[in-house]
Design a protein around this motif. Structure first.
Motif, short mmCIF file in Angstrom:
data_model
loop_
_atom_site.label_atom_id
_atom_site.label_comp_id
_atom_site.label_asym_id
_atom_site.label_seq_id
_atom_site.Cartn_x
_atom_site.Cartn_y
_atom_site.Cartn_z
N ASP A 1 4.69 6.58 2.22
CA ASP A 1 5.66 5.94 3.10
C ASP A 1 6.27 7.00 4.03
O ASP A 1 7.07 7.82 3.60
CB ASP A 1 6.75 5.31 2.21
CG ASP A 1 7.91 4.76 3.02
OD1 ASP A 1 7.79 4.69 4.26
OD2 ASP A 1 8.93 4.38 2.40
N SER A 2 5.88 6.97 5.28
CA SER A 2 6.46 7.95 6.22
C SER A 2 7.56 7.33 7.07
O SER A 2 8.43 8.03 7.59
CB SER A 2 5.37 8.56 7.11
OG SER A 2 4.84 7.56 7.95
N ASN A 3 7.55 6.02 7.22
CA ASN A 3 8.52 5.40 8.13
C ASN A 3 9.96 5.61 7.70
O ASN A 3 10.85 5.78 8.53
CB ASN A 3 8.26 3.90 8.26
CG ASN A 3 6.97 3.62 9.01
OD1 ASN A 3 6.47 4.50 9.72
ND2 ASN A 3 6.44 2.42 8.85
N GLY B 1 4.80 -1.81 11.46
CA GLY B 1 4.53 -0.86 10.39
C GLY B 1 3.97 0.47 10.86
O GLY B 1 4.20 1.51 10.24
N ASN B 2 3.24 0.44 11.97
CA ASN B 2 2.59 1.67 12.41
C ASN B 2 3.62 2.74 12.75
O ASN B 2 4.59 2.46 13.46
CB ASN B 2 1.71 1.38 13.62
CG ASN B 2 0.37 0.83 13.19
OD1 ASN B 2 -0.32 1.45 12.38
ND2 ASN B 2 0.02 -0.34 13.70
N GLY C 1 7.13 -2.71 8.97
CA GLY C 1 5.94 -3.34 8.41
C GLY C 1 6.14 -4.83 8.18
O GLY C 1 7.26 -5.34 8.19
N GLY C 2 5.00 -5.51 8.02
CA GLY C 2 5.04 -6.93 7.65
C GLY C 2 5.52 -7.90 8.72
O GLY C 2 5.92 -9.01 8.41
N GLU D 1 0.82 -1.22 0.00
CA GLU D 1 0.00 0.00 0.00
C GLU D 1 0.85 1.27 0.00
O GLU D 1 0.31 2.37 -0.06
CB GLU D 1 -0.93 0.00 1.24
CG GLU D 1 -0.28 0.36 2.58
CD GLU D 1 0.54 -0.77 3.21
OE1 GLU D 1 1.05 -1.64 2.46
OE2 GLU D 1 0.71 -0.76 4.44
P1 AMP Z 1 1.88 -3.73 8.84
O1 AMP Z 1 2.61 -4.03 10.10
O2 AMP Z 1 2.69 -3.93 7.62
O3 AMP Z 1 0.60 -4.49 8.81
O4 AMP Z 1 1.50 -2.19 8.90
C1 AMP Z 1 0.70 -1.67 9.95
C2 AMP Z 1 0.14 -0.33 9.56
O5 AMP Z 1 1.19 0.59 9.36
C3 AMP Z 1 -0.67 -0.32 8.28
O6 AMP Z 1 -1.75 0.57 8.47
C4 AMP Z 1 0.30 0.23 7.27
O7 AMP Z 1 -0.32 0.84 6.19
C5 AMP Z 1 1.10 1.20 8.08
N1 AMP Z 1 2.43 1.34 7.50
C6 AMP Z 1 3.29 0.33 7.25
N2 AMP Z 1 4.42 0.80 6.72
C7 AMP Z 1 4.29 2.14 6.63
C8 AMP Z 1 5.13 3.17 6.15
N3 AMP Z 1 6.35 2.90 5.68
N4 AMP Z 1 4.67 4.44 6.21
C9 AMP Z 1 3.45 4.71 6.72
N5 AMP Z 1 2.61 3.77 7.18
C10 AMP Z 1 3.01 2.49 7.14
#
Ligand code: AMP
Ligand code: MG
Length: 438
Positions: free
Chosen positions: A220-222, A316-317, A268-269, A205
């Motif tokens: 992508d803010s992270n 990811g958050n 993330g992931g 996403e």
């Molecule tokens: P995940 O752990 O991959 O399921 O991500 C958890 C949440 O963090 C989801 O709402 C993602 O869209 C958000 N997220 C993951 N990576 C990023 C990123 N690099 N920048 C901003 N939001 C992110």
């Protein structure tokens, strides 16, 4: 001691006590247990070594100051010759400058005019500052009583004695350290190589700035907040971009990151959703040491090794990324760089608001620390504490630390807080006509 519990089925987000999670303390120490600090060295000129980690112990080759010298502008004489009850007149035998010492003697009834930093002339051990002296004629001065033998004199070696240990290995060189090294005539030092840290974001996403956002997509803010936190440290930073939630893409990214860095960070992931492949990829290509910590935000955090590199799979958050970086990755990087355990400052402050919390997990609430008029530190939370509310990090100047046992905070309770670095109590516009102490 094995701190790592067996990995079992995924816990529900509703429980606050999960026996398969490590505590924050266990996670931190188990991370440090697996790190071998960097030992490659290089030699640098002094100025280039600012902020670098010194790889040698510095023993002083000389005394600083090198000579016993005057701490004041005034008159040097033997302490036994000082005036007793009334002012006394002396002959001025000569003048001693910092760059032009007085080589003559100083007999009874004589003194030597002396400037700050000038070596003490033979036969003198005391300086009367010029505010207690009055010149009464050519080569004659009247000194006031009430002076003490040995006053206003800096002894040779009183700052640093020859042969003394000056700087220990593993220290990050500060401005004062550069000054000290130069005062010893040392122009080059051995430092350790900087850690190389590679990072990338994962997520189908994620879009980059400049691209249009489709439904469900986010920028992508992270990678930007990670860049900001890494940049404060003295590192080589490698930004590897965004990797999609595809096992082959992740495998490829993992392998190339591990080949170029001492430490790899992803975001993330790492949860247990359908598209969360980071943990599985780490298990496949490297070694996973743990992946759950009893904390909020940031419970899923995969830690392990990828080849020779240390691996942190952050959640990811956006808030969870920052909290887990500051609580685990930064201490790991600092230990990797210096071989020393780094402990951030924790202080106590009075809670101005109540905070809800159930026992079980360690919570890192975002707080605003301020100094009240009576000099007491007080703290409020920043409001909504969700792990996606990144403005909570930007408004905060500290974490409020609510440990596993904590069952909630009432207004007026004392709580532990960890100020952010660099710490400022409050930012605000400058009031007209007022100085920094008003
Ligand atoms: P995940 O752990 O991959 O399921 O991500 C958890 C949440 O963090 C989801 O709402 C993602 O869209 C958000 N997220 C993951 N990576 C990023 C990123 N690099 N920048 C901003 N939001 C992110
Ligand atoms: Mg994801």
């Amino acid at each position: 001691m094995n701190l790592i519990p067996p990995i079992k089925a995924a816990p529900s987000c509703a429980d606050d006590t999960d026996p398969t999670s490590l505590t924050v303390f266990q996670a931190r120490s188990s991370i440090l247990d697996t790190i071998t600090p960097i030992s490659d060295r290089q030699r640098l000129f002094l100025r280039d070594a600012l902020g670098r980690v010194i790889a040698e112990e510095i023993i002083s080759p000389l005394n600083v100051p090198g000579h016993t010298n005057s701490a004041m502008d005034g008159y040097a004489l033997a302490g036994d010759e000082l005036p007793e009850a009334a002012s006394q007149e002396y002959r001025i035998a000569g003048t001693a400058y910092a760059g032009a010492p007085y080589e003559g003697g100083c007999a009874s009834g004589e003194c030597v005019r002396i400037m700050t930093g000038a070596p003490m002339p033979t036969g003198t051990d005391t300086v009367v500052m010029q505010e207690h002296a009055r010149v009464v004629g050519e080569e004659r001065v009247l000194l006031s009583p009430g002076q003490k033998k040995g006053r206003n004199v800096r002894q040779a070696g009183e700052d640093i004695p020859e042969g003394g240990r000056v700087l220990e290995r593993g220290r990050q060189l500060t401005a004062a350290d550069l000054g000290i090294l130069s005062s010893l005539g040392i122009g080059e030092v051995a430092v350790y190589r900087r850690p190389r840290v590679a990072f990338f974001s994962t997520g189908d996403e994620l879009r980059s700035i400049g691209e249009p956002l489709g439904k469900g997509e986010v920028y992508d803010s992270n990678r930007y907040s990670l860049y900001g936190m890494l940049k404060r440290l003295d590192l080589e930073i490698l930004d590897l971009g965004v990797v999609r939630d595809k096992p082959e893409a992740l495998r490829e990214a993992f392998a190339s990151a591990a080949g170029m860095a001492d430490l790899v960070i992803t975001s993330g992931g790492v949860s247990v959703g359908e598209a969360d492949y980071v943990k599985a990829t780490l298990e496949e290509l490297g070694r996973i040491r743990f992946w759950k910590i009893a904390m909020k935000p940031g419970r899923p955090l995969a830690y392990g090794n990828l080849g020779k590199a240390l691996f942190f799979g952050l959640p990811g958050n956006p808030v969870a990324v920052m909290v887990t970086f500051l609580q685990f990755v930064e201490p790991a990087i600092r230990y990797l760089a210096t071989g020393r355990v780094w402990k951030p400052l924790v202080i106590r402050a009075r809670a101005l608001t109540s905070m809800r919390k159930r026992p079980g997990r360690f919570e890192f609430q975002r707080g605003i620390l301020s100094l009240s008029a009576d000099g007491e530190l007080s703290v409020t939370d920043t409001g909504k504490q969700g792990s996606g509310i990144l403005t909570s990090m930007s408004r905060a100047n500290c974490f409020i630390l609510l440990d596993e046992q904590n069952a909630g905070v009432s207004e007026g309770d004392l709580v532990d807080v960890q100020p952010f670095e660099p710490f400022t109590l409050r930012e605000g516009p400058r009031a007209e006509g007022r100085g920094p102490r008003d």
